[in-house]
Design a protein around this motif. Structure first.
Motif, PDB file in Angstrom:
ATOM      1  N   LEU A   1      14.007  -9.065   3.628  1.00 44.12           N
ATOM      2  CA  LEU A   1      13.479  -7.891   2.930  1.00 44.12           C
ATOM      3  C   LEU A   1      12.100  -7.547   3.479  1.00 44.12           C
ATOM      4  CD1 LEU A   1      14.364  -9.614  -0.349  1.00 44.12           C
ATOM      5  CD2 LEU A   1      15.298  -7.381   0.139  1.00 44.12           C
ATOM      6  N   VAL A   2      11.777  -6.259   3.499  1.00 47.02           N
ATOM      7  CA  VAL A   2      10.457  -5.806   3.928  1.00 47.02           C
ATOM      8  C   VAL A   2       9.835  -5.006   2.788  1.00 47.02           C
ATOM      9  CG1 VAL A   2      11.326  -3.696   5.059  1.00 47.02           C
ATOM     10  CG2 VAL A   2       9.117  -4.663   5.741  1.00 47.02           C
ATOM     11  N   VAL A   3       8.542  -5.241   2.552  1.00 50.27           N
ATOM     12  CA  VAL A   3       7.804  -4.457   1.556  1.00 50.27           C
ATOM     13  C   VAL A   3       7.668  -3.046   2.117  1.00 50.27           C
ATOM     14  CG1 VAL A   3       5.646  -4.218   0.279  1.00 50.27           C
ATOM     15  CG2 VAL A   3       6.564  -6.507   0.740  1.00 50.27           C
ATOM     16  N   ARG A   4       8.153  -2.067   1.376  1.00 49.63           N
ATOM     17  CA  ARG A   4       8.166  -0.677   1.844  1.00 49.63           C
ATOM     18  C   ARG A   4       6.754  -0.163   2.108  1.00 49.63           C
ATOM     19  NH1 ARG A   4      12.108   2.640  -2.099  1.00 49.63           N
ATOM     20  NH2 ARG A   4      11.002   4.350  -1.032  1.00 49.63           N
ATOM     21  N   ASN A   5       6.609   0.576   3.219  1.00 47.54           N
ATOM     22  CA  ASN A   5       5.301   1.116   3.587  1.00 47.54           C
ATOM     23  C   ASN A   5       5.152   2.593   3.244  1.00 47.54           C
ATOM     24  OD1 ASN A   5       6.732   2.464   5.618  1.00 47.54           O
ATOM     25  ND2 ASN A   5       6.082   1.052   7.212  1.00 47.54           N
ATOM     26  N   ASP A   6       6.114   3.144   2.524  1.00 48.35           N
ATOM     27  CA  ASP A   6       6.040   4.549   2.132  1.00 48.35           C
ATOM     28  C   ASP A   6       5.552   4.723   0.694  1.00 48.35           C
ATOM     29  OD1 ASP A   6       8.420   3.398   1.205  1.00 48.35           O
ATOM     30  OD2 ASP A   6       9.509   5.290   1.229  1.00 48.35           O
ATOM     31  N   LEU A   7       5.086   3.650   0.076  1.00 45.95           N
ATOM     32  CA  LEU A   7       4.672   3.708  -1.329  1.00 45.95           C
ATOM     33  C   LEU A   7       3.236   3.237  -1.536  1.00 45.95           C
ATOM     34  CD1 LEU A   7       7.990   2.325  -2.847  1.00 45.95           C
ATOM     35  CD2 LEU A   7       7.257   4.710  -2.705  1.00 45.95           C
ATOM     36  N   ASP A   8       2.416   3.347  -0.483  1.00 51.35           N
ATOM     37  CA  ASP A   8       1.033   2.875  -0.568  1.00 51.35           C
ATOM     38  C   ASP A   8       0.260   3.545  -1.704  1.00 51.35           C
ATOM     39  OD1 ASP A   8       1.724   1.393   1.607  1.00 51.35           O
ATOM     40  OD2 ASP A   8       0.233   2.257   2.960  1.00 51.35           O
ATOM     41  N   GLN A   9       0.425   4.844  -1.876  1.00 52.38           N
ATOM     42  CA  GLN A   9      -0.309   5.558  -2.931  1.00 52.38           C
ATOM     43  C   GLN A   9       0.310   5.342  -4.297  1.00 52.38           C
ATOM     44  OE1 GLN A   9      -0.632   9.620  -1.625  1.00 52.38           O
ATOM     45  NE2 GLN A   9      -2.292   9.154  -0.214  1.00 52.38           N
ATOM     46  N   ALA A  10       1.632   5.270  -4.361  1.00 56.17           N
ATOM     47  CA  ALA A  10       2.315   5.100  -5.648  1.00 56.17           C
ATOM     48  C   ALA A  10       2.109   3.693  -6.216  1.00 56.17           C
ATOM     49  CB  ALA A  10       3.803   5.388  -5.489  1.00 56.17           C
ATOM     50  N   LEU A  11       2.039   2.697  -5.349  1.00 56.80           N
ATOM     51  CA  LEU A  11       1.917   1.294  -5.773  1.00 56.80           C
ATOM     52  C   LEU A  11       0.818   0.597  -4.971  1.00 56.80           C
ATOM     53  CD1 LEU A  11       5.751   0.548  -5.799  1.00 56.80           C
ATOM     54  CD2 LEU A  11       4.323   1.015  -7.795  1.00 56.80           C
ATOM     55  N   PRO A  12      -0.446   0.988  -5.159  1.00 59.55           N
ATOM     56  CA  PRO A  12      -1.523   0.455  -4.310  1.00 59.55           C
ATOM     57  C   PRO A  12      -1.752  -1.051  -4.434  1.00 59.55           C
ATOM     58  CG  PRO A  12      -2.431   1.756  -6.102  1.00 59.55           C
ATOM     59  CD  PRO A  12      -0.944   1.938  -6.146  1.00 59.55           C
ATOM     60  N   ALA A  13      -1.492  -1.640  -5.602  1.00 53.82           N
ATOM     61  CA  ALA A  13      -1.777  -3.064  -5.806  1.00 53.82           C
ATOM     62  C   ALA A  13      -0.714  -3.974  -5.199  1.00 53.82           C
ATOM     63  CB  ALA A  13      -1.922  -3.366  -7.288  1.00 53.82           C
ATOM     64  N   THR A  14       0.480  -3.443  -4.972  1.00 50.23           N
ATOM     65  CA  THR A  14       1.554  -4.268  -4.414  1.00 50.23           C
ATOM     66  C   THR A  14       1.941  -3.738  -3.037  1.00 50.23           C
ATOM     67  OG1 THR A  14       3.176  -2.965  -5.660  1.00 50.23           O
ATOM     68  CG2 THR A  14       2.450  -5.063  -6.631  1.00 50.23           C
ATOM     69  N   ASN A  15       2.751  -2.686  -3.019  1.00 50.01           N
ATOM     70  CA  ASN A  15       3.217  -2.152  -1.736  1.00 50.01           C
ATOM     71  C   ASN A  15       2.066  -1.677  -0.860  1.00 50.01           C
ATOM     72  OD1 ASN A  15       5.692  -2.176  -3.412  1.00 50.01           O
ATOM     73  ND2 ASN A  15       6.572  -1.301  -1.573  1.00 50.01           N
ATOM     74  N   GLY A  16       1.074  -1.040  -1.439  1.00 44.26           N
ATOM     75  CA  GLY A  16      -0.052  -0.537  -0.659  1.00 44.26           C
ATOM     76  C   GLY A  16      -0.834  -1.644   0.009  1.00 44.26           C
ATOM     77  N   LYS A  17      -0.924  -2.763  -0.665  1.00 46.28           N
ATOM     78  CA  LYS A  17      -1.708  -3.884  -0.152  1.00 46.28           C
ATOM     79  C   LYS A  17      -0.910  -4.777   0.802  1.00 46.28           C
ATOM     80  CE  LYS A  17      -5.045  -7.155  -1.986  1.00 46.28           C
ATOM     81  NZ  LYS A  17      -5.625  -7.735  -3.192  1.00 46.28           N
ATOM     82  N   TYR A  18       0.400  -4.833   0.613  1.00 42.91           N
ATOM     83  CA  TYR A  18       1.217  -5.794   1.356  1.00 42.91           C
ATOM     84  C   TYR A  18       2.366  -5.137   2.133  1.00 42.91           C
ATOM     85  CZ  TYR A  18      -1.387  -9.044  -1.488  1.00 42.91           C
ATOM     86  OH  TYR A  18      -2.403  -9.737  -2.082  1.00 42.91           O
ATOM     87  N   HIS A  19       2.264  -3.821   2.397  1.00 46.16           N
ATOM     88  CA  HIS A  19       3.390  -3.169   3.084  1.00 46.16           C
ATOM     89  C   HIS A  19       3.672  -3.817   4.440  1.00 46.16           C
ATOM     90  CE1 HIS A  19       0.157  -0.324   4.682  1.00 46.16           C
ATOM     91  NE2 HIS A  19       0.638  -0.901   5.751  1.00 46.16           N
ATOM     92  N   ASN A  20       4.932  -3.758   4.806  1.00 45.45           N
ATOM     93  CA  ASN A  20       5.491  -4.312   6.045  1.00 45.45           C
ATOM     94  C   ASN A  20       5.610  -5.834   6.058  1.00 45.45           C
ATOM     95  OD1 ASN A  20       5.821  -1.752   7.164  1.00 45.45           O
ATOM     96  ND2 ASN A  20       3.768  -1.776   8.024  1.00 45.45           N
TER      97      ASN A  20
END
Length: 182
Positions: free
Chosen positions: A49-68
């Motif tokens: 699984l990869v942390v989605r990089n298209d949700l940086d603004q929607a989920l800054p504390a999780t996906n935004g911080k750890y995308h890819n």
């Protein structure tokens, strides 16, 4: 024509951060699934699984911080019966939105259905049994949920946008036996 040209500009993008993800819920894409055999002989269905990089603004504390970031999730076969717990596989099918009553003919079909699908998973940080004193990520099958963000605009490492969660190709490359070094 060259197989590839060396270019080291992106080699250190991770800046040495190989620590496990913190506990939390992450929106991810299933990059692949395959059956694997551990050193002990135990079999598992392993999901990359990869942390989605298209949700940086929607989920800054999780996906935004750890995308890819990549995380692996495993569903283990029962050693006594040699079968998977079907309830565990049902959690994953429900999370990716497979309609109730859909027949899944084989493990290969199950794998194909999961590729490229968006899901939300609850990542747990736990002690690593094989590396004392270290932590690792775990995703239990019952911790898979439907995504809150159906529309996918995740960009893979080659700069291609995933098309609604579908991988760009789903077949292995054609390999010429004459080109192998052995």
């Amino acid at each position: 024509m060259a197989f590839f040209t060396t270019n080291y500009s992106n080699v250190n993008n991770n800046q040495g951060n190989y620590e496990p993800l913190p506990d939390g819920k992450y929106e991810m894409l299933i990059l692949s699934a395959s059956e694997e055999v551990a050193k002990t002989g135990s079999r598992s269905l392993t999901f990359k699984l990869v942390v989605r990089n298209d949700l940086d603004q929607a989920l800054p504390a999780t996906n935004g911080k750890y995308h890819n970031r990549i995380v692996w999730a495993r569903v283990w076969k029962n050693k006594q019966t040699g079968t998977y717990n079907m309830d565990n596989l049902q959690y994953i099918m429900k999370a990716i939105g497979v309609p109730e009553g859909t027949p899944i003919e084989s493990l290969e079909d199950f794998v194909k259905i999961t590729w490229g699908k968006p899901v939300k998973v609850n990542v747990h940080l736990e002690d690593d049994d094989y590396h004392k004193g270290e932590k690792r990520n775990n995703i239990n099958p019952w911790d898979w949920e439907n995504t809150e963000f159906i529309k996918v605009a995740h960009t893979n490492k080659d700069g291609q946008v995933m098309n609604q969660g579908q991988p760009q190709t789903q077949q292995a490359p054609d390999i010429n036996a004459n080109s192998l070094p052995f």
